[in-house]
Design a protein around this motif. Structure first.
Motif, PDB file in Angstrom:
ATOM      1  N   SER A 256       0.828  -1.209   0.000  1.00 32.39           N
ATOM      2  CA  SER A 256       0.000   0.000   0.000  1.00 32.39           C
ATOM      3  C   SER A 256       0.859   1.255   0.000  1.00 32.39           C
ATOM      4  O   SER A 256       0.542   2.237  -0.682  1.00 32.39           O
ATOM      5  CB  SER A 256      -0.933  -0.003   1.200  1.00 32.39           C
ATOM      6  OG  SER A 256      -0.188  -0.091   2.415  1.00 32.39           O
ATOM      7  N   PHE A 260       1.174   3.951  -3.032  1.00 32.44           N
ATOM      8  CA  PHE A 260       0.903   5.370  -2.809  1.00 32.44           C
ATOM      9  C   PHE A 260       2.025   6.222  -3.392  1.00 32.44           C
ATOM     10  O   PHE A 260       1.769   7.235  -4.072  1.00 32.44           O
ATOM     11  CB  PHE A 260       0.758   5.647  -1.310  1.00 32.44           C
ATOM     12  CG  PHE A 260       0.605   7.097  -0.959  1.00 32.44           C
ATOM     13  CD1 PHE A 260      -0.631   7.737  -1.057  1.00 32.44           C
ATOM     14  CD2 PHE A 260       1.708   7.852  -0.554  1.00 32.44           C
ATOM     15  CE1 PHE A 260      -0.763   9.092  -0.750  1.00 32.44           C
ATOM     16  CE2 PHE A 260       1.585   9.198  -0.249  1.00 32.44           C
ATOM     17  CZ  PHE A 260       0.346   9.819  -0.346  1.00 32.44           C
ATOM     18  N   LYS A 263       1.927   6.124  -7.282  1.00 30.47           N
ATOM     19  CA  LYS A 263       0.802   6.894  -7.822  1.00 30.47           C
ATOM     20  C   LYS A 263       1.087   8.390  -7.737  1.00 30.47           C
ATOM     21  O   LYS A 263       0.790   9.144  -8.683  1.00 30.47           O
ATOM     22  CB  LYS A 263      -0.483   6.538  -7.083  1.00 30.47           C
ATOM     23  CG  LYS A 263      -1.054   5.186  -7.506  1.00 30.47           C
ATOM     24  CD  LYS A 263      -2.424   4.932  -6.926  1.00 30.47           C
ATOM     25  CE  LYS A 263      -2.353   4.544  -5.474  1.00 30.47           C
ATOM     26  NZ  LYS A 263      -3.672   4.132  -4.940  1.00 30.47           N
ATOM     27  N   LYS A 264       1.685   8.811  -6.644  1.00 27.53           N
ATOM     28  CA  LYS A 264       2.038  10.228  -6.505  1.00 27.53           C
ATOM     29  C   LYS A 264       3.121  10.619  -7.504  1.00 27.53           C
ATOM     30  O   LYS A 264       3.050  11.680  -8.127  1.00 27.53           O
ATOM     31  CB  LYS A 264       2.500  10.506  -5.080  1.00 27.53           C
ATOM     32  CG  LYS A 264       2.820  11.972  -4.809  1.00 27.53           C
ATOM     33  CD  LYS A 264       3.215  12.196  -3.358  1.00 27.53           C
ATOM     34  CE  LYS A 264       3.529  13.667  -3.109  1.00 27.53           C
ATOM     35  NZ  LYS A 264       3.943  13.897  -1.692  1.00 27.53           N
ATOM     36  N   ASN A 269      -2.533   9.853  -8.530  1.00 30.06           N
ATOM     37  CA  ASN A 269      -3.268  10.115  -7.280  1.00 30.06           C
ATOM     38  C   ASN A 269      -4.401  11.106  -7.526  1.00 30.06           C
ATOM     39  O   ASN A 269      -4.581  12.071  -6.788  1.00 30.06           O
ATOM     40  CB  ASN A 269      -2.328  10.631  -6.200  1.00 30.06           C
ATOM     41  CG  ASN A 269      -1.532  11.859  -6.627  1.00 30.06           C
ATOM     42  OD1 ASN A 269      -1.447  12.147  -7.817  1.00 30.06           O
ATOM     43  ND2 ASN A 269      -0.981  12.579  -5.672  1.00 30.06           N
ATOM     44  N   GLN A 271      -8.643  11.430  -9.430  1.00 34.98           N
ATOM     45  CA  GLN A 271      -9.823  10.738  -9.918  1.00 34.98           C
ATOM     46  C   GLN A 271     -10.175  11.270 -11.302  1.00 34.98           C
ATOM     47  O   GLN A 271     -10.305  12.472 -11.481  1.00 34.98           O
ATOM     48  CB  GLN A 271     -11.002  10.934  -8.963  1.00 34.98           C
ATOM     49  CG  GLN A 271     -10.833  10.236  -7.623  1.00 34.98           C
ATOM     50  CD  GLN A 271     -10.796   8.716  -7.772  1.00 34.98           C
ATOM     51  OE1 GLN A 271     -11.629   8.116  -8.444  1.00 34.98           O
ATOM     52  NE2 GLN A 271      -9.803   8.096  -7.132  1.00 34.98           N
TER      53      GLN A 271
END
Length: 272
Positions: A256, A260, A263-264, A269, A271
């Protein structure tokens, strides 16, 4: 004089390995796809061979040439990085990536097996730490290098009865044309109709990531040559910036937390 064949020698890691092994006293057979690159390799003093690693007929001709010489070292280096969202590239992009990065490793090694067996040679497969720490927008490439790792493990066991050793090399960031070619691949795939178009800069960032403080290709090549000259070459060799840190991150960090951070880093990060 040891005979070494290297695929993908037009530039970058392949050319640096050819230079380093030639300096170490090897007779280097250097292959490339384009005629102009083959001419440049011949001018540099190598036994230059025009070869598409996916061409069965070309491999058969090469195997026939090496039959009387034998082969001491085979370096499966030819490859490229397909960049972009997996679903944008789809199955066709995956097939192209695996044909060169994975299937060719088996095809070339199979074709040259008699020459390797004759000299009880060494197979060196160029993988990547990207096969250990998977990143977004490089899924096809990461999967192909994970497959190279699995193939190397299997080949090591299966070739042992014939006295043939296998060494896998997992480079980190190495100064080469890889990022330029990866960026070109990414741009070919980028399209305004893509669901990922709003975060296209993340795709571009991933294509450039391999050139983040890269290790000079010449330094990398010297490290590989030193390793393959050992009486017992290592099963796995990691060289270059990030080559040890990235696998350590993949091993130590919870999924996780690693997800994170990735994605950053690549603009995921959000939608959409």
């Amino acid at each position: 004089m040891p005979i070494t064949l290297i695929t993908g020698c037009s530039s970058g890691i392949g050319r640096a390995l050819a230079d380093a092994l030639h300096a170490a006293g090897h007779e280097v057979w250097a292959t490339a796809r384009k005629a102009e690159d083959v001419a440049a390799l011949a001018a540099a003093g190598f036994t230059a061979v025009q070869l598409d690693v996916n061409d069965a007929a070309g491999l058969a001709q090469l195997a026939a040439r090496l039959e009387t010489h034998g082969l001491d070292v085979l370096i499966n280096n030819a490859g490229y990085g397909a960049m972009g969202p997996l679903l944008d590239g789809g199955v066709e992009a995956m097939q192209r990536q695996f044909e060169t990065n994975v299937f060719a490793v088996v095809g070339v090694t199979r074709a040259l097996f008699p020459a390797l067996r004759r000299n009880r040679g060494l197979v060196v497969n160029i993988g990547s730490v990207s096969g250990v720490l998977v990143t977004p927008f490089a899924g096809a490439y990461c999967a192909s290098k994970a497959a190279v790792h699995a193939l190397s493990e299997a080949l090591r066991l299966e070739l042992a009865p014939f006295g043939i050793q296998v060494m896998e090399v997992q480079p980190g960031a190495i100064a080469s044309s890889f990022a330029k070619n990866a960026s070109h691949e990414a741009e070919q795939l980028l399209d305004e109709q893509s669901p990922w178009w709003p975060i296209r800069e993340g795709i571009r960032a991933r294509a450039r990531a391999s050139q983040d403080k890269p290790t000079p290709a010449e330094d990398f090549a010297r490290g590989v040559v030193a390793a393959l000259q050992r009486p017992r070459p290592p099963r796995l060799l990691r060289l270059g910036n990030g080559s040890k840190v990235m696998p350590l991150m993949a091993w130590l960090l919870p999924g996780s937390l690693l997800g994170f951070a990735l994605k950053k880093r690549f603009g995921l990060n959000v939608q959409l």
